[in-house]
Write a protein that holds these residues in place. Sequence first.
Motif, short mmCIF file in Angstrom:
data_model
loop_
_atom_site.label_atom_id
_atom_site.label_comp_id
_atom_site.label_asym_id
_atom_site.label_seq_id
_atom_site.Cartn_x
_atom_site.Cartn_y
_atom_site.Cartn_z
N SER A 1 4.93 7.85 -7.06
CA SER A 1 4.19 6.59 -7.05
C SER A 1 2.76 6.83 -7.46
O SER A 1 2.30 7.97 -7.59
N LEU A 2 2.03 5.73 -7.64
CA LEU A 2 0.62 5.80 -8.04
C LEU A 2 -0.11 4.63 -7.38
O LEU A 2 0.42 3.52 -7.32
N ASN A 3 -1.33 4.88 -6.90
CA ASN A 3 -2.13 3.85 -6.24
C ASN A 3 -3.50 3.74 -6.89
O ASN A 3 -4.33 4.64 -6.72
N PRO A 4 -3.77 2.66 -7.62
CA PRO A 4 -5.08 2.49 -8.25
C PRO A 4 -6.20 2.21 -7.25
O PRO A 4 -7.37 2.39 -7.56
N TYR A 5 -5.83 1.74 -6.03
CA TYR A 5 -6.83 1.39 -5.02
C TYR A 5 -6.40 1.91 -3.64
O TYR A 5 -5.21 2.10 -3.38
N ARG A 6 -7.39 2.11 -2.79
CA ARG A 6 -7.14 2.38 -1.37
C ARG A 6 -7.71 1.19 -0.59
O ARG A 6 -8.80 0.71 -0.89
N CYS B 1 0.74 -5.26 7.03
CA CYS B 1 0.85 -4.22 6.00
C CYS B 1 1.04 -2.83 6.60
O CYS B 1 0.19 -2.33 7.35
N PHE B 2 2.13 -2.18 6.24
CA PHE B 2 2.42 -0.84 6.77
C PHE B 2 1.51 0.22 6.19
O PHE B 2 1.50 1.36 6.66
N ALA B 3 0.72 -0.13 5.16
CA ALA B 3 -0.20 0.83 4.56
C ALA B 3 -1.51 0.94 5.32
O ALA B 3 -2.31 1.85 5.06
N ARG B 4 -1.75 0.07 6.27
CA ARG B 4 -3.02 0.08 7.00
C ARG B 4 -3.34 1.45 7.59
O ARG B 4 -4.49 1.91 7.51
N GLY C 1 2.27 -0.10 -6.32
CA GLY C 1 2.19 -1.21 -5.38
C GLY C 1 2.97 -0.95 -4.11
O GLY C 1 3.15 -1.86 -3.29
N THR C 2 3.41 0.26 -3.92
CA THR C 2 4.20 0.59 -2.73
C THR C 2 3.33 0.86 -1.51
O THR C 2 3.82 0.86 -0.38
N ASN C 3 2.03 1.11 -1.73
CA ASN C 3 1.11 1.31 -0.61
C ASN C 3 0.12 0.15 -0.54
O ASN C 3 0.18 -0.66 0.38
N THR C 4 -0.76 0.04 -1.52
CA THR C 4 -1.65 -1.12 -1.58
C THR C 4 -1.44 -1.81 -2.92
O THR C 4 -0.94 -1.22 -3.88
N ASP C 5 -1.82 -3.09 -3.01
CA ASP C 5 -1.49 -3.92 -4.16
C ASP C 5 -2.42 -3.63 -5.33
O ASP C 5 -3.64 -3.75 -5.24
N THR D 1 4.13 -6.48 -6.11
CA THR D 1 2.85 -7.15 -5.95
C THR D 1 3.02 -8.53 -5.32
O THR D 1 4.10 -9.12 -5.34
N LYS D 2 1.92 -9.03 -4.76
CA LYS D 2 1.78 -10.43 -4.38
C LYS D 2 0.75 -11.11 -5.26
O LYS D 2 0.50 -12.30 -5.14
N GLY D 3 0.11 -10.35 -6.14
CA GLY D 3 -1.01 -10.85 -6.92
C GLY D 3 -0.59 -11.49 -8.23
O GLY D 3 0.08 -10.86 -9.05
N THR D 4 -1.03 -12.71 -8.44
CA THR D 4 -0.67 -13.41 -9.68
C THR D 4 -1.48 -12.89 -10.87
O THR D 4 -1.20 -13.26 -12.01
#
Length: 360
Positions: free
Chosen positions: A72-77, A86-89, A134-138, A168-171
């Motif tokens: 996976s890859l996360n562009p943001y924390r 959110c389980f990523a908290r 998007g598996t951790n944060t959006d 994602t939830k982001g439009t």
Amino acid sequence: MSANDPIPESRRRGRASVSNATNRFERFVAEAVDDGWGRDEELPPLRTEVSVERPRRAITRNTSPDVHFDRSLNPYRGCEHGCIYCFARPSHAYLGLSPGLDFETRLVARPGIAEVLARELSKPGYTPAPLAIGTNTDAYQPVEKQRGVMRKVLEVLLEFRHPVTIVTKGTLIERDIDLLREMAAEGLASVGISVTTLDPAIARAMEPRVPSPARRLASIERLSTAGVPVRVMASPVVPALTDHELEKIIEAGAAAGAVAASAIVLRLPREVAGLFREWVEEAFPDRATRIMGRVRELHGGRDYDPEFGKRMRGQGPWADLLRARFLTAIRRHGLSETLPNLRNDLFRVPPRPGDQLSLF
């Protein structure tokens, strides 16, 4: 007042967390005290702060038997969407920050991650497989509009013809339909859109900075029309609050063009359990006891059971009933539990300036 105490509503308007609970690694707890000036004044509202991290690695490896991807890859924390469940908290604790309001307001952007990804994909011996984003944060949270980190990642993946799955939830994902259309045409991209409820009031309370349910359904339609395979994700299912909507969410997703669906029960790892309890007692005091009772029924009498095979679906009669309802609903609307497999055979490392090109 300690960091674990409720923050005044005037300071956290538009946020889901009630407190800024100290993370599990800290030995000390911050506490606000009267400075002796005798003033009765409110502190300003919490604003979103974004710091920058220069990543050394882009791809994170995963060996969990509960998920279908190994990287996976996360562009943001952190995530400004602020979903209380959110389980990523808890991952924010590794930064020395709180999984509570810090998670929603103190974000970390990772510019340069696209370049790091390109280097990792270019390494000799790299074997392609779908990269989950998007598996951790959006990746499509509001800050992406200014930062554009995710778009650069997609450009690299397209250049390498590397498969990607996005949740994602982001439009804002609609901005990248040009790239996703091209990738999907080659079997390289699929998307999951999370629709937790169709009730805008519940959505506003539970996930305060996420686009409305109707707007997310519109994204499903636009992606589907562009030829991108989409899964509608009725996740998490919150017992005694949103569980009655399961069939309607699947029906709405199918009508919008989704080809698959999924449903995961609410899970509350580590600090999330306390944060969720605080929130539900404030937002839905008339249902809080019932909701938490059903949550514990799903997880063997605890707020959360982390055992593989149980944490996503829960256990007991209510979990079995929910599963049966889900299967009936997807059959009724002609949806699959899985999206089409993505292709790995098109992967190639593009030539770079100065590379010796092949004559054949």
